[in-house]
Design a protein around this motif. Sequence first.
Motif, short mmCIF file in Angstrom:
data_model
loop_
_atom_site.label_atom_id
_atom_site.label_comp_id
_atom_site.label_asym_id
_atom_site.label_seq_id
_atom_site.Cartn_x
_atom_site.Cartn_y
_atom_site.Cartn_z
N SER A 21 0.81 -1.22 0.00
CA SER A 21 0.00 0.00 0.00
C SER A 21 0.84 1.27 0.00
CB SER A 21 -0.92 0.01 1.23
OG SER A 21 -0.15 -0.05 2.43
N PRO A 37 -7.69 -2.76 2.89
CA PRO A 37 -8.44 -1.52 2.73
C PRO A 37 -8.67 -0.75 4.03
CG PRO A 37 -9.96 -3.36 2.81
CD PRO A 37 -8.56 -3.95 2.87
N HIS A 48 -10.86 4.79 1.56
CA HIS A 48 -10.01 4.02 0.65
C HIS A 48 -10.19 4.45 -0.79
CE1 HIS A 48 -7.27 0.61 0.27
NE2 HIS A 48 -7.90 0.28 -0.85
N ILE A 88 -8.37 -5.48 -3.09
CA ILE A 88 -8.26 -5.45 -1.64
C ILE A 88 -8.38 -6.85 -1.05
CG2 ILE A 88 -9.08 -3.08 -1.36
CD1 ILE A 88 -11.83 -4.20 -0.60
N TYR A 113 -16.55 0.40 -2.41
CA TYR A 113 -15.26 -0.01 -2.96
C TYR A 113 -15.35 -0.18 -4.48
CZ TYR A 113 -13.49 -1.04 1.76
OH TYR A 113 -13.07 -0.95 3.06
#
Length: 348
Positions: free
Chosen positions: A177, A196, A202, A216, A305
Amino acid sequence: MRDLAASGVTIYTTARSSIRRDVPDHLGTLLEVAGWTEEAGYRGSLIYSDATSIDSLMSAQAALANTGSFVPLVAVQPLDLSPFSLARSVSSLAHLYGKRIDINFVSGGFSRDLTVQGDTASHDERYDRLTEYATIVKKLLTGSVVNFAGEYYDYKRARLTAPVPHDLLPTAYVSGSSPACLQAGETLGLTQLSFPLLPEEHVAPDVRTNKFGRGISVGIIARDDSAEAWRLAHERFPADPEGKERMKLLLSAGVSSWQPQLAAVPIPDEAAGQPYWLVPFRYHHTFCPYLVGNHDEVAKALATYLGGGIRTFVLDIPREPDDLWHARIALERALDAVDGAQPAPRVA
């Protein structure tokens, strides 16, 4: 069931791969999750690579030999084997079984694993090494003659005598990340897998994202009734003080950027109406956050998401087949919400 691949979404589960004395049948345990994954219509399972686990490529071979459409997502890191060795293994599996494996390129793993192998590279240096590593692997897999002179690898006219058939080339990802991971993913042209933050954070508009896609790793406990989902969640992941201390030690010795990021998410252990749940991570049960609730509550988080561009999901280790079926209901409802009022066509 909805055709997930046709919807542009890829779902993996996570296989149990740790070597534990209380698990006498490691092959049976691996194949159990693989079978559940196939039945639920997901692509395959992530197989970890660390010092406590069965070798990820050997696990992948066992899965390929005993499943149908199942695709292992094999975690590999440069310390474990050379770029040529990895490419040859991927090619060998494709030619032996007529099946593919996918690859999750990881920069190094746990600090203890790096220490015992004498690796002293910094966090960003490990991603520089990973970029060279994956560049060579990708070229070898397609049959290219590789001449490469980098900081970490030096190859002269390297070539696989049996490259991977085009229709069996792996889908590959880079895991992490940090900005260094994002740069590696964009240099390599690979989707980036990470753990996430809260859905709205996110995928916030100001978050810099990998132009080649994001995925994720997340756990899902969804059921028809929210109270039942939370009952299961608390039964499986109790707030154990000893686990919290273990996580503190891990964070203090960590070499990854994602662990402090998750640890710093400012939500309480129990937040009414919030499906995003960090107790499994905070108390050292697992390494990802969970989404918990009824199908619609979990679907709302998943839709956020999805709306932010997440198209690959790696689900945490399932405890029972129902975990995957209920997660699928939530995922399909999330896709319907993102697609609009009219549900997308479904296939039998």
